[in-house]
Design an enzyme around this catalytic site. Structure first.
Site: not given
Ligand code: NAP
Length: 323
Positions: A148, A151-152
């Site tokens: 993701c 997200c990261d």
């Protein structure tokens, strides 16, 4: 549970959507039972995909961020505080042909099948990212391996990043990652991308994106964090190494819906279909929340939001049933 052994609400799955639905329905005095899944190394487990995530910095309300398991542990404890019950087992059969709705899962201690009956069911079984299947991939998940970018990506500022896959997801992730990475290398197993033309045009124009064609990742190098990828050219057989500190696997997602085949309407990719602006499925009393019905946003906060919607939809549906 009422005297006839029928619950008001049964929730299948315990990611952010299932646990948010549990918090809301427990606070509405509906005493939900959450069948939370069973520990496993995949995202199809209690707590869902966030159990495989170390740092979450974009869930509102946590200034310094927190670990995925901590967030899920907090949500579970919050639901339990209001009376939600949990069963650590995995549903293996449902019968949605009539009311009450029926759900079977093995007893956590004996393994014997147990029938659960409920007036309303919230399905929040999530989705899982397809992975390459390399042993190093599991070991280095959240240590440089991610599924993701939203997200990261932030963790890879100024670094060299790889994205695996040739579909729209891979190119979308790659373009997003150019905001952070020094370089973003897309590794695709063929010479033609599967992604839409418009996404291809954008990616080809982006000076930070490079492509490695006809190639597969045979190993991810690094003991405690990603250091490089071992690549094999599928046409020439040539082996090479690409130094990167982040690798985003973007080869597709699969919703955890096989259990509901024949009962609940699904789209061509197996995601549950809900009514517009609602979490209602095609079966009266069955609601769906989280990634199992969302292939667009796939965020903890959007899953939690739809879990809240499912709880309110189910509560109103039960009220209408009683009146
Ligand atoms: P996808 O279209 O199925 O693409 C998966 C990609 O991963 C393909 O290029 C495939 O290669 C590759 N792949 C699959 N298994 C692999 C393996 N084991 N090793 C290496 N590569 C592998 O999946 P997606 O990109 O997640 O997209 C899913 C759906 O969502 C699509 O309909 C897509 O259009 C849509 N979507 C749209 C947008 C957008 O419009 N903004 C964004 C994301 C997704 P091959 O090409 O060789 O099969």
């Amino acid at each position: 549970m009422s005297e006839d052994g029928v619950r008001d609400i049964l929730i299948i799955g315990s990611g952010p959507s299932g646990l948010t639905a549990a918090i809301y329905t427990a606070r509405a005095n509906l005493a939900p039972l959450v069948i939370e899944g069973q520990p496993s190394s995949t995202s199809d487990q209690p707590g869902g995909q966030l159990m495989l995530t170390t740092d979450i910095e974009n869930f509102p309300g946590f200034i310094e961020g927190l670990a995925g398991p901590e967030l899920m542990g907090n949500m579970r404890a919050q639901a339990a505080r209001f009376g939600a019950e949990f069963l650590t087992t995995k549903v293996d059969r449902v019968d949605f042909s009539s009311s009450p709705l029926k759900v079977w899962a093995p007893d956590p201690s004996t393994g014997e099948p147990v029938e659960h009956r409920a007036r309303a069911v919230i399905v929040s079984t999530g989705a899982r990212s397809l992975m390459l299947g390399l042993p190093a991939e599991e070991r280095l998940l959240s240590r440089g391996v991610s599924t993701c970018a939203t997200c990261d990506g932030f963790f890879f500022r100024g670094q060299d990043i790889a994205v695996i896959g040739g579909g729209d997801s891979a190119l979308e992730e790659a373009m997003f990652l150019t905001k952070f990475g020094e370089t973003v290398t897309v590794i695709h197993r063929r010479k033609e991308l599967r992604a839409s033309k418009i996404m291809q045009d954008r990616a080809f124009k982006n000076p930070k994106i490079k492509f490695v064609w006809d190639s597969t990742v045979t190993d991810i190098i690094g003991d405690t964090k990603v250091e490089a990828l071992q690549l094999r050219n599928l046409v020439t057989g040539e082996e090479s190494r690409l130094a990167v500190s982040g690798v985003f696997v973007a080869i597709g997602h699969v919703p955890n819906t096989s259990l509901f085949e024949g009962w609940l309407d699904m789209d061509a990719n197996g995601y549950l279909v809900t009514a517009l602006g609602s979490t209602a499925t095609n079966v009266e009393g069955v609601f769906a929340a989280g990634d199992v019905q969302d292939h667009t946003y796939r965020q903890a906060i959007t899953a939690a939001g739809s879990g809240c919607m499912a709880a309110i939809d189910a509560e109103r549906w039960l009220e209408a049933l009683a009146s």
